[in-house]
Design an enzyme around this catalytic site. Structure first.
Site, PDB file in Angstrom:
ATOM      1  N   ASP A  43       0.845  -1.193   0.000  1.00 21.66           N
ATOM      2  CA  ASP A  43       0.000   0.000   0.000  1.00 21.66           C
ATOM      3  C   ASP A  43       0.883   1.246   0.000  1.00 21.66           C
ATOM      4  O   ASP A  43       1.774   1.379   0.843  1.00 21.66           O
ATOM      5  CB  ASP A  43      -0.918  -0.004   1.231  1.00 21.66           C
TER       6      ASP A  43
ATOM      7  N   HIS B 149      -4.541  13.966   0.620  1.00 21.98           N
ATOM      8  CA  HIS B 149      -4.810  13.146   1.809  1.00 21.98           C
ATOM      9  C   HIS B 149      -3.652  13.280   2.797  1.00 21.98           C
ATOM     10  O   HIS B 149      -3.874  13.536   3.988  1.00 21.98           O
ATOM     11  CB  HIS B 149      -4.985  11.686   1.386  1.00 21.98           C
TER      12      HIS B 149
ATOM     13  N   GLU C  59     -10.769   3.933   3.198  1.00 22.71           N
ATOM     14  CA  GLU C  59      -9.851   4.757   2.398  1.00 22.71           C
ATOM     15  C   GLU C  59     -10.106   4.449   0.932  1.00 22.71           C
ATOM     16  O   GLU C  59     -10.082   3.289   0.509  1.00 22.71           O
ATOM     17  CB  GLU C  59      -8.386   4.478   2.767  1.00 22.71           C
TER      18      GLU C  59
ATOM     19  N   GLU D 226      -9.078   4.128  -2.660  1.00 20.26           N
ATOM     20  CA  GLU D 226      -7.807   3.927  -3.363  1.00 20.26           C
ATOM     21  C   GLU D 226      -8.039   3.231  -4.699  1.00 20.26           C
ATOM     22  O   GLU D 226      -9.066   2.591  -4.917  1.00 20.26           O
ATOM     23  CB  GLU D 226      -6.856   3.047  -2.525  1.00 20.26           C
TER      24      GLU D 226
ATOM     25  N   ASP E  52      -9.239   0.445   1.612  1.00 17.73           N
ATOM     26  CA  ASP E  52      -8.295   0.081   2.668  1.00 17.73           C
ATOM     27  C   ASP E  52      -8.934   0.449   4.007  1.00 17.73           C
ATOM     28  O   ASP E  52      -8.642   1.487   4.597  1.00 17.73           O
ATOM     29  CB  ASP E  52      -6.984   0.840   2.433  1.00 17.73           C
TER      30      ASP E  52
ATOM     31  N   ARG F 123      -8.908   3.839  12.991  1.00 16.94           N
ATOM     32  CA  ARG F 123      -8.060   5.003  13.288  1.00 16.94           C
ATOM     33  C   ARG F 123      -7.549   5.045  14.718  1.00 16.94           C
ATOM     34  O   ARG F 123      -6.435   5.537  14.971  1.00 16.94           O
ATOM     35  CB  ARG F 123      -8.834   6.300  12.999  1.00 16.94           C
TER      36      ARG F 123
ATOM     37  N   GLN G 208      -4.800   2.571  14.898  1.00 13.16           N
ATOM     38  CA  GLN G 208      -3.684   3.105  14.108  1.00 13.16           C
ATOM     39  C   GLN G 208      -2.892   4.164  14.882  1.00 13.16           C
ATOM     40  O   GLN G 208      -1.663   4.169  14.881  1.00 13.16           O
ATOM     41  CB  GLN G 208      -4.239   3.698  12.812  1.00 13.16           C
TER      42      GLN G 208
ATOM     43  N   LYS H 249      -4.980  -1.953   9.768  1.00 13.32           N
ATOM     44  CA  LYS H 249      -5.266  -2.056   8.338  1.00 13.32           C
ATOM     45  C   LYS H 249      -5.456  -3.494   7.873  1.00 13.32           C
ATOM     46  O   LYS H 249      -6.108  -3.734   6.853  1.00 13.32           O
ATOM     47  CB  LYS H 249      -4.091  -1.472   7.533  1.00 13.32           C
TER      48      LYS H 249
ATOM     49  N   THR I  41      -9.474  -5.745   3.469  1.00 16.04           N
ATOM     50  CA  THR I  41      -9.333  -4.848   2.329  1.00 16.04           C
ATOM     51  C   THR I  41     -10.336  -5.328   1.283  1.00 16.04           C
ATOM     52  O   THR I  41     -10.397  -6.525   1.001  1.00 16.04           O
ATOM     53  CB  THR I  41      -7.905  -4.902   1.738  1.00 16.04           C
TER      54      THR I  41
ATOM     55  N   GLU J  52     -10.798  12.564   7.155  1.00 16.12           N
ATOM     56  CA  GLU J  52     -10.671  13.891   6.541  1.00 16.12           C
ATOM     57  C   GLU J  52     -12.007  14.624   6.533  1.00 16.12           C
ATOM     58  O   GLU J  52     -12.090  15.806   6.877  1.00 16.12           O
ATOM     59  CB  GLU J  52     -10.149  13.758   5.108  1.00 16.12           C
TER      60      GLU J  52
HETATM   61 CA    CA Z   1      -4.083   3.198   2.641  1.00 21.70          CA
END
Ligand code: CA
Length: 430
Positions: free
Chosen positions: A134, A141, A205, A207, A239, A243, A246, A259, A263, A379
């Site tokens: 990744d 971002h 996320e 992606e 993804d 948080r 993380q 993570k 996925t 975000e």
């Molecule tokens: Ca990612």
């Protein structure tokens, strides 16, 4: 770089391919793996609302010799071997499929029996994904998230020089629709010690996923001149990210369990050949450093980017019960990525690390430059400080039980047929 398979006037004898807004017109021809309940797995090509079953199609007609080798591999269900074929052979098969599926093809009658409605198909992972990496190419971002943690210096000094990445977990990648279990993890609040608990700040996320065609031997590198040929095709990639897990675990080695629990990718691989009409120049904002020589090439400057419009949609359990459709949360474009896919390939292998056919790259979260264009809830909710209000009146900072996240993507420009990616769909359980 475009050819007769991109001709905007082409139509298919599969009438649904001509439906306005259809993601899978004859100019697309993406690959996926599916099964109908009780049947064997097959590889197929999406056309309109149907799938051409390549196991059946491989022997239903006599294909041109140039396409036969690829079809033999696909008919035998070996996607990774097909992906590793030289680009010229993959291009030949695309031309043959385009000829066979277009209006007026003499093969319509024979191939009609090889069609499966997409509504009856259960999609599977398209290939064996040996390794998953990744990256972090979404500069908007990286800047927005960086600001949450470091208001004075949101981007770390290496960002504009090194394509940042980490090794992800391949075993927990699934195609949508996927049910994603809320993960347990270490949470560190204001108390002196962390506790084990269910993640409360669960996020997605947005992606792009990129599949490798031909890899490299250990000790060798893939140069920028070779890197485009090392790419097979693209999909959407979610993804999922916890948080709160993380924030506690990520230093000093980066994300780990926050993570790796899941996925989700979209089931269809849109080939690089299908994306030819949508390639755009790679540019750097004025004043930014130019890439080092091993990350630079004339082709990359000319057409290293890909113009793909990206969207995230959300439907809560309450919205679903009330019969309300998903609501779009944001839109962004993959052309805004700070590094191109070819640069990711060249960088990944510059130390001699070997890539394999079917390996998957995540692009990193693709956010737009403006507020409201964040590719994650982190975000959009300003780190959980500003909840979003949804059409049913409910509010979200992070995902709750029953929330369905849908990612969609398409390519559209004057002079080319619109093609789409389908969707990457996942629902939070618990
Ligand atoms: Ca990612």
């Amino acid at each position: 770089m475009t050819d007769m398979t991109h001709d905007t006037t082409l139509t298919s004898w599969v009438a649904s391919a001509q439906t306005p807004g259809c993601d899978f017109p004859i100019q697309n021809l993406p690959f996926g793996r599916f099964r109908v309940p009780g049947g064997p797995e097959s590889l197929g090509v999406a056309i309109g609302d149907a799938i051409l079953d390549l196991r059946a199609a491989a022997t239903a007609i006599t294909w041109h010799t140039d396409a036969q080798w690829g079809l033999t591999l696909l008919g035998a269900n070996d996607m990774n071997a097909f992906m590793a074929l030289p680009k010229i052979m993959r291009r030949s098969l695309r031309e043959e499929l385009s000829l066979a599926l277009r209006t007026g093809s003499p093969h319509e009658h024979a191939l009609h029996t090889c069609l499966v409605p997409q509504s009856q198909a259960q999609m599977q992972l398209p290939c064996h994904i040996g390794d998953y990496t990744d990256f972090y190419t979404g500069i908007h971002h990286a800047t927005t998230v960086g600001k949450l943690f470091r208001p004075d210096s949101p981007l770390l000094p290496n960002y504009k020089w090194v394509p940042i990445g980490y090794h992800g977990r391949g075993s927990s990648i699934r195609v949508g629709p996927q049910s994603v279990k809320r993960p347990l993890g270490q949470l560190k609040g204001d108390a002196a010690s962390p506790e084990l608990g269910l993640a409360r700040r669960l996020d997605y996320e947005l992606e792009i996923g990129a599949f490798i065609s031909q890899g490299n031997e250990l000790g060798d590198s893939i140069t920028m001149d070779q890197a485009e040929d090392a790419l097979f095709g693209l999909c959407l990639l979610n993804d999922w990210s916890a948080r709160d897990v993380q924030a506690w675990e990520y230093q000093p080695l980066g994300p780990f369990l926050s993570k790796s629990f899941a996925t989700t990718i979209s089931p269809w691989i849109v080939t690089m050949e299908a994306l030819d009409p949508f390639r755009v120049p790679f540019t750097r904002p004025e004043g930014d450093p130019q890439p080092l020589a091993y990350l630079d090439s004339p082709i990359n400057r000319e057409r290293g980017g890909v113009d793909i419009q990206l969207e995230v949609w959300l439907q809560t359990a309450a919205m679903r019960q009330a019969g309300q459709p998903e609501v779009r949360l944001m839109r962004s474009n993959f052309r805004d990525a700070y590094w191109t896919l070819a640069q990711l390939v060249a960088h990944h292998t510059i130390n001699g690390c070997n890539l394999g056919s079917g390996d998957l790259f995540g692009s990193g979260t693709q956010s737009g430059p403006n507020p409201g264009e964040g590719g994650s809830l982190l975000e959009l909710s300003h780190g959980g400080q500003a909840p979003l209000t949804l059409p049913d009146g409910s509010r979200r900072t992070f995902l709750e039980a029953g929330d369905t996240v849908v990612m969609r993507a398409f390519c559209e420009r004057t002079g080319a047929a619109r093609i789409g990616f389908g969707e990457a769909r996942g629902t939070i359980v618990g």
